[in-house]
Design a protein around this motif. Sequence first.
Motif, PDB file in Angstrom:
ATOM      1  N   MET A  41      29.301  39.623  40.313  1.00 26.60           N
ATOM      2  CA  MET A  41      29.562  40.350  41.575  1.00 26.60           C
ATOM      3  C   MET A  41      30.467  41.539  41.467  1.00 26.60           C
ATOM      4  N   PHE A  42      30.795  42.220  42.577  1.00 23.42           N
ATOM      5  CA  PHE A  42      31.423  43.471  42.421  1.00 23.42           C
ATOM      6  C   PHE A  42      32.727  43.202  43.229  1.00 23.42           C
ATOM      7  N   ALA A  43      33.581  43.990  42.867  1.00 26.87           N
ATOM      8  CA  ALA A  43      35.005  44.053  43.653  1.00 26.87           C
ATOM      9  C   ALA A  43      34.893  44.785  45.010  1.00 26.87           C
ATOM     10  N   PHE A  44      35.359  44.212  46.060  1.00 28.72           N
ATOM     11  CA  PHE A  44      35.094  44.821  47.140  1.00 28.72           C
ATOM     12  C   PHE A  44      36.392  45.436  47.676  1.00 28.72           C
TER      13      PHE A  44
ATOM     14  N   ARG B 244      28.399  48.604  46.135  1.00 28.89           N
ATOM     15  CA  ARG B 244      29.667  48.828  46.398  1.00 28.89           C
ATOM     16  C   ARG B 244      30.109  47.797  47.260  1.00 28.89           C
ATOM     17  N   HIS B 245      29.136  47.137  48.187  1.00 28.39           N
ATOM     18  CA  HIS B 245      29.821  46.298  49.073  1.00 28.39           C
ATOM     19  C   HIS B 245      28.702  44.903  48.951  1.00 28.39           C
ATOM     20  N   THR B 246      28.088  44.619  47.940  1.00 28.63           N
ATOM     21  CA  THR B 246      27.291  43.495  47.667  1.00 28.63           C
ATOM     22  C   THR B 246      28.185  42.150  47.693  1.00 28.63           C
ATOM     23  N   GLU B 247      29.469  42.196  47.211  1.00 28.95           N
ATOM     24  CA  GLU B 247      30.197  40.987  47.074  1.00 28.95           C
ATOM     25  C   GLU B 247      30.743  40.719  48.699  1.00 28.95           C
TER      26      GLU B 247
ATOM     27  N   TYR C 170      27.557  39.069  50.196  1.00 27.35           N
ATOM     28  CA  TYR C 170      27.530  37.744  49.704  1.00 27.35           C
ATOM     29  C   TYR C 170      28.345  36.593  50.305  1.00 27.35           C
ATOM     30  N   TYR C 171      29.566  37.149  50.561  1.00 25.76           N
ATOM     31  CA  TYR C 171      30.492  36.193  50.909  1.00 25.76           C
ATOM     32  C   TYR C 171      30.183  36.006  52.420  1.00 25.76           C
ATOM     33  N   VAL C 172      29.903  36.881  53.443  1.00 25.39           N
ATOM     34  CA  VAL C 172      29.527  36.632  54.517  1.00 25.39           C
ATOM     35  C   VAL C 172      28.206  35.831  54.771  1.00 25.39           C
ATOM     36  N   CYS C 173      27.114  36.002  53.784  1.00 27.14           N
ATOM     37  CA  CYS C 173      25.890  35.469  53.791  1.00 27.14           C
ATOM     38  C   CYS C 173      26.279  33.731  53.173  1.00 27.14           C
ATOM     39  N   LEU C 174      27.489  33.592  52.498  1.00 24.92           N
ATOM     40  CA  LEU C 174      27.870  32.202  52.058  1.00 24.92           C
ATOM     41  C   LEU C 174      28.571  31.481  53.162  1.00 24.92           C
ATOM     42  N   ARG C 175      29.310  32.545  53.954  1.00 27.57           N
ATOM     43  CA  ARG C 175      30.110  31.612  54.968  1.00 27.57           C
ATOM     44  C   ARG C 175      29.131  30.976  56.072  1.00 27.57           C
TER      45      ARG C 175
END
Length: 192
Positions: free
Chosen positions: A1-4, A36-39, A42-47
């Motif tokens: 993952m990438f840093a946001f 630049r915003h995949t992390e 991903y966390y929105v989707c995981l939530r």
Amino acid sequence: MFAFKSSKKDSTQDQGLLQQYQEVSDLKVLGNLYQRHTEMVYYVCLRYLQDPELSKDAVMNIFEELIYKVNKQEIKDFPRWLYVLSKNHCLMYLRSQKNKSQISLDEFVKYPEDLHQYEQQDEKEEQLTAMEGCLEKLPDKQQQSVKLFFLEEKCYKEISDSTGYSLNEVKSYIQNGKRNLKNCMEAWNERQ
């Protein structure tokens, strides 16, 4: 993952990449912007989806949506727009799955009481009361971050802006708060 990370400089770079994509329709440019915003996505989707594999699939599906939606809307703040798009994507997925609920035989045999919710109302009330008690036991910064994230559904950046904590602190407070809540609830369940 990438840093946001988000800053004025990042916002300017986002707008530049967005404008470049809208002018030349080069998927590589859109890919660079999205990466630049995949992390965050991903966390929105995981939530919302509560499943790492489904969340990874959603990240890919949201990129495919971008190809068509980016040119149809005026986007002033790409990360915020992408957050809303991601959230809506997940909600639509959950809504579509609602009508497809299936119960496996294993679930029925192992947890037959879960199929009769009205019989569990008292137990749920006790658990909610215990959860509130556990939440109150958290250190102030964890408690505040957890409430904003889970109850008010704020993203990391919004929590950081409203509390003054750095993004890393917010992530840490939420992660530690979740762990402490889990431990507290497990201890409560053992006493029952």
